[in-house]
Structure formats: C-alpha cells, structure tokens
Design a protein around this motif. Structure first.
Motif, short mmCIF file in Angstrom:
data_model
loop_
_atom_site.label_atom_id
_atom_site.label_comp_id
_atom_site.label_asym_id
_atom_site.label_seq_id
_atom_site.Cartn_x
_atom_site.Cartn_y
_atom_site.Cartn_z
N VAL A 147 37.02 16.18 9.42
CA VAL A 147 38.37 15.86 9.89
C VAL A 147 39.17 17.17 9.89
O VAL A 147 39.40 17.75 8.83
N PRO A 148 39.57 17.64 11.08
CA PRO A 148 40.40 18.85 11.11
C PRO A 148 41.86 18.50 10.79
O PRO A 148 42.34 17.42 11.14
N LEU A 149 42.54 19.42 10.12
CA LEU A 149 43.96 19.22 9.86
C LEU A 149 44.65 20.57 9.76
O LEU A 149 43.99 21.61 9.66
N LEU A 150 45.96 20.53 9.78
CA LEU A 150 46.78 21.72 9.61
C LEU A 150 47.45 21.63 8.24
O LEU A 150 48.23 20.70 7.98
N ARG A 151 47.16 22.58 7.36
CA ARG A 151 47.62 22.51 5.98
C ARG A 151 49.15 22.52 5.87
O ARG A 151 49.72 21.87 4.99
N LEU A 152 49.81 23.26 6.76
CA LEU A 152 51.27 23.36 6.68
C LEU A 152 51.96 22.03 6.99
O LEU A 152 53.10 21.81 6.57
N ASN A 153 51.28 21.12 7.70
CA ASN A 153 51.82 19.78 7.94
C ASN A 153 51.98 19.00 6.64
O ASN A 153 52.72 18.02 6.59
N TYR A 154 51.28 19.40 5.60
CA TYR A 154 51.33 18.75 4.29
C TYR A 154 52.02 19.63 3.24
O TYR A 154 51.94 19.34 2.05
N LYS A 155 52.65 20.70 3.69
CA LYS A 155 53.30 21.68 2.80
C LYS A 155 52.32 22.24 1.78
O LYS A 155 52.67 22.47 0.62
N LEU A 156 51.10 22.48 2.22
CA LEU A 156 50.09 23.12 1.38
C LEU A 156 50.18 24.62 1.65
O LEU A 156 49.78 25.10 2.71
N GLY A 157 50.73 25.33 0.70
CA GLY A 157 50.94 26.76 0.87
C GLY A 157 52.37 27.06 1.25
O GLY A 157 52.64 27.70 2.24
N ASP A 158 53.32 26.57 0.46
CA ASP A 158 54.74 26.83 0.69
C ASP A 158 55.08 28.27 0.31
O ASP A 158 54.30 28.96 -0.35
N GLY A 159 56.26 28.68 0.72
CA GLY A 159 56.77 30.01 0.35
C GLY A 159 55.93 31.12 0.96
O GLY A 159 55.58 31.09 2.14
N ALA A 160 55.58 32.10 0.14
CA ALA A 160 54.81 33.26 0.61
C ALA A 160 53.46 32.84 1.19
O ALA A 160 52.91 33.52 2.06
N TRP A 161 52.91 31.72 0.70
CA TRP A 161 51.61 31.25 1.17
C TRP A 161 51.67 30.61 2.55
O TRP A 161 50.63 30.30 3.13
N ALA A 162 52.86 30.43 3.11
CA ALA A 162 52.98 29.86 4.45
C ALA A 162 52.54 30.84 5.53
O ALA A 162 52.35 30.45 6.69
N ASP A 163 52.34 32.09 5.17
CA ASP A 163 51.87 33.11 6.11
C ASP A 163 50.43 32.78 6.52
O ASP A 163 49.51 32.88 5.71
N THR A 164 50.25 32.42 7.78
CA THR A 164 48.91 32.04 8.25
C THR A 164 48.01 33.24 8.49
O THR A 164 46.83 33.07 8.78
N GLY A 165 48.54 34.44 8.32
CA GLY A 165 47.69 35.63 8.37
C GLY A 165 46.91 35.80 7.07
O GLY A 165 45.85 36.41 7.05
N THR A 166 47.44 35.25 6.00
CA THR A 166 46.77 35.30 4.71
C THR A 166 45.79 34.14 4.56
O THR A 166 44.61 34.34 4.28
N VAL A 167 46.29 32.91 4.75
CA VAL A 167 45.46 31.72 4.73
C VAL A 167 45.73 30.96 6.02
O VAL A 167 46.88 30.59 6.30
N ALA A 168 44.70 30.76 6.81
CA ALA A 168 44.86 30.09 8.11
C ALA A 168 45.41 28.68 7.93
O ALA A 168 45.19 28.03 6.90
N ASP A 169 46.13 28.21 8.93
CA ASP A 169 46.69 26.87 8.92
C ASP A 169 45.59 25.81 9.07
O ASP A 169 45.67 24.73 8.51
N GLU A 170 44.54 26.14 9.79
CA GLU A 170 43.48 25.19 10.08
C GLU A 170 42.55 25.01 8.87
O GLU A 170 42.07 25.98 8.29
N VAL A 171 42.33 23.76 8.53
CA VAL A 171 41.41 23.38 7.46
C VAL A 171 40.54 22.26 8.00
O VAL A 171 41.02 21.41 8.75
N THR A 172 39.28 22.26 7.64
CA THR A 172 38.40 21.16 8.03
C THR A 172 37.89 20.49 6.77
O THR A 172 37.25 21.13 5.93
#
Length: 185
Positions: A147-172
């Motif tokens: 199941v693909p999902l976007l982590r930021l839709n669930y506020k996974l990685g708020d604040g500094a971790w919202a940078d998708t260059g560090t951790v991609a938004d896409e999670v499977t």
C-alpha cells in the motif's frame, strides 16, 4: 452475578464468530520501505493484531482490521527506533496504535486483488488503495501486498523532518499475512 457472566459469554461468542481466520504471527510480517537521503531503507513493526475474514472466491465479502503497536517499530537500530517514537514521527506517547480497516476488496484476476480501506495514524484517517495476492499453501492462506502512502499526510516527520530531501514523502507499506482457518466461519 449471572447476568455479567452471560454478557461476557455472549461477547466472547461474538468475537470468536467474527475471527474466522487466525493470523500466524511467526510467519507474518508487517513492514515498510522509504528513502532517506536517497538511500532505500526498510523497517517493520514487531507487534500487531489482525482480525481477517477473506475468501479469495468471494472477495467482496472480505472483512479485516489490523491494529499496529506503533512502539514496536524497528528501523534498524536503537537511535532510529527512539527517534521514530518521538512526537515528530509516530508520537507513540499520545498515539500508541495505528489501524487499517478494509472497506472493499476487488478481484483483479490471477490471484491478485485491489484493497481499499482507511488507514489511521496519529488520529489522522485517510483512504488508501493497495494490491495484494492470495495464495493457498496447504492449510494456510498467504496474503502479500503493498500500500503506497505519503507520510506527510499523516504528519509523520513534522518540523525539520518535513524536508522531503532528507526523508522522502513516499512510503510503501508491505505485508505478508499468513492465516489459518476458513473464511466465513
């Protein structure tokens, strides 16, 4: 005294009737893949429960709910595991469980199925769509899917971790659920 016993007995009978198939935890796995600094990474959850009733011949009758103990996350090391439990990520102190509840399953042919359901993490619910295969192996039914999902839709990685260059938004989310028992019993 008799009345509480009768109610408890009725409740236990109802729960048992709904749990037609039993998860085999030692053969099952609930994991995920993501990318950190453009490097693929994997993680998984050690503890979860699954109440599943699935007959590949009648996918439209499927019922399933998976409840995940988010504190059981393992991303490969103690530092990463501790970070993932913090407020910016899963916030396990306030939101210890995640749930997935199936809303529909549709046959795609060749033992493959489309799954639709609601995923809830950190109190945020979103509809998700995935695909899975179902294979009977002796007395066991093996469901494998993603199941693909976007982590930021669930506020996974708020604040500094919202940078998708560090951790991609896409999670499977990837799973292998091994079940025993027959559907619909």
């Amino acid at each position: 005294m008799l009345r509480p016993l009768l109610l408890a007995s009725l409740l236990l009978t109802t729960v048992t009737a709904q749990a037609a198939q039993t998860l085999v935890p030692q053969k099952s796995r609930l994991g995920f893949t993501f990318s950190q600094m453009n490097t693929p990474a994997d993680g998984y959850f050690k503890n979860y429960t699954a109440a599943i009733d699935f007959d590949p011949a009648k996918p439209e009758t499927a019922k399933a709910q998976i409840i995940v103990d988010l504190a059981s996350i393992d991303v490969g090391g103690p530092d990463g595991n501790a970070e993932a439990k913090k407020k910016a990520w899963f916030d396990v102190a306030s939101n210890p469980k995640g749930t997935f509840t199936v809303s529909s399953v549709k046959a795609l042919g060749g033992g493959k199925f489309e799954t639709r359901g609601k995923l809830t993490i950190k109190g945020i619910s979103r509809d998700v769509i995935g695909q899975m295969s179902a294979k009977q192996q002796g007395a066991e039914l093996v469901l494998e899917g993603a199941v693909p999902l976007l982590r930021l839709n669930y506020k996974l990685g708020d604040g500094a971790w919202a940078d998708t260059g560090t951790v991609a938004d896409e999670v499977t989310v990837k799973y292998k659920l091994v079940l025993t028992g027959k559907a619909g019993q």
